[in-house]
Design a protein around this motif. Structure first.
Motif, short mmCIF file in Angstrom:
data_model
loop_
_atom_site.label_atom_id
_atom_site.label_comp_id
_atom_site.label_asym_id
_atom_site.label_seq_id
_atom_site.Cartn_x
_atom_site.Cartn_y
_atom_site.Cartn_z
N ALA A 25 0.81 -1.22 0.00
CA ALA A 25 0.00 0.00 0.00
C ALA A 25 0.84 1.28 0.00
CB ALA A 25 -0.98 -0.02 1.16
N PRO A 26 1.89 1.40 0.83
CA PRO A 26 2.67 2.64 0.78
C PRO A 26 3.26 2.92 -0.61
CG PRO A 26 3.14 1.46 2.81
CD PRO A 26 2.31 0.54 1.95
N ILE A 29 0.39 4.03 -2.90
CA ILE A 29 0.00 5.42 -2.61
C ILE A 29 0.94 6.37 -3.33
CG2 ILE A 29 -0.11 7.16 -0.77
CD1 ILE A 29 -1.10 4.78 1.07
N GLU A 30 2.21 6.06 -3.30
CA GLU A 30 3.21 6.87 -4.00
C GLU A 30 3.04 6.78 -5.52
OE1 GLU A 30 7.93 6.45 -4.24
OE2 GLU A 30 7.19 6.77 -2.19
N ALA A 32 0.40 6.15 -7.21
CA ALA A 32 -0.87 6.74 -7.65
C ALA A 32 -0.71 8.20 -8.06
CB ALA A 32 -1.92 6.61 -6.55
N GLN A 33 0.36 8.84 -7.63
CA GLN A 33 0.61 10.24 -7.97
C GLN A 33 1.19 10.40 -9.38
OE1 GLN A 33 -0.57 12.44 -5.71
NE2 GLN A 33 -1.16 10.54 -4.69
N ILE A 54 -10.61 4.98 -3.91
CA ILE A 54 -9.40 5.77 -4.16
C ILE A 54 -9.73 6.82 -5.21
CG2 ILE A 54 -7.02 5.71 -5.01
CD1 ILE A 54 -6.93 2.76 -3.96
N HIS A 89 -6.85 -3.41 -7.56
CA HIS A 89 -7.12 -3.71 -6.15
C HIS A 89 -8.56 -4.14 -5.98
CE1 HIS A 89 -9.70 -0.47 -4.53
NE2 HIS A 89 -9.16 0.28 -5.46
N ILE A 114 -2.39 -4.38 -5.48
CA ILE A 114 -2.07 -3.94 -4.12
C ILE A 114 -2.21 -5.17 -3.22
CG2 ILE A 114 -2.68 -2.41 -2.22
CD1 ILE A 114 -3.78 -0.44 -4.33
N TRP A 121 -4.66 -0.02 1.89
CA TRP A 121 -4.56 1.37 1.43
C TRP A 121 -5.05 2.31 2.53
CZ3 TRP A 121 -3.15 3.84 -3.24
CH2 TRP A 121 -3.56 5.16 -3.37
N SER A 124 -2.83 2.37 5.62
CA SER A 124 -1.57 3.08 5.36
C SER A 124 -1.78 4.58 5.19
CB SER A 124 -0.89 2.51 4.12
OG SER A 124 -0.53 1.16 4.34
N GLY A 126 -3.77 6.09 2.95
CA GLY A 126 -4.05 6.52 1.58
C GLY A 126 -5.34 7.31 1.53
#
Length: 136
Positions: A25-26, A29-30, A32-33, A54, A89, A114, A121, A124, A126
């Motif tokens: 998940a971490p 999350i990164e 996804a940017q 999300i 996911h 994921i 998510w 973490s 998110g």
């Protein structure tokens, strides 16, 4: 008495996880940017409404994924023709693991899931859209 199975769903998940890319998940999350990454939500619409989703994730119900990624299918969705990495996911990572293994079998590359799904998510930190689970 239920029919005897050659393989359990848990075995299918384990087999899938042994041959696909898992993203925790971490890292998701990164990722996804980034503009070259698409987060794909396989969950049922009711799960999304009840728990949230999300932001900017593409919703593709699990039952349609093979048809939506296939350019020869009348159900093809152009997003899957883009040169991107697709991170799938579900709620806990079982459906998405099997999905990614199936998509790899179909020849799709740059796919992952994921590891522990939407649950991880949220755990973490998110960002999500919609209602959050009740505490208690």
């Amino acid at each position: 008495m239920p029919q005897p199975l050659k393989m359990t769903s848990a075995q299918m998940v384990a087999d899938a996880k042994a041959r696909i890319r898992e993203v925790d998940a971490p890292e998701a999350i990164e990722m996804a940017q980034r503009d070259d990454v698409v987060i794909v939500d396989l969950r049922d619409p009711r799960e999304r409404e009840r728990i949230g989703y999300i932001e900017n994730a593409f919703h593709c119900p699990r039952g349609m994924v093979e048809f939506w990624v296939d350019p020869d299918s009348p159900y093809f969705k152009p997003i899957f023709g883009e040169d991107k990495t697709f991170i799938f996911h579900c709620a806990s990572g079982w459906r998405s693991a099997i999905t990614v293994a199936t998509l790899q079998d179909m020849g799709m590359q740059n796919v992952a899931h994921i590891t522990d799904g939407f649950k991880s998510w949220m755990e973490s930190g998110g960002p999500i859209v919609g209602p959050k689970p009740k505490e208690g």
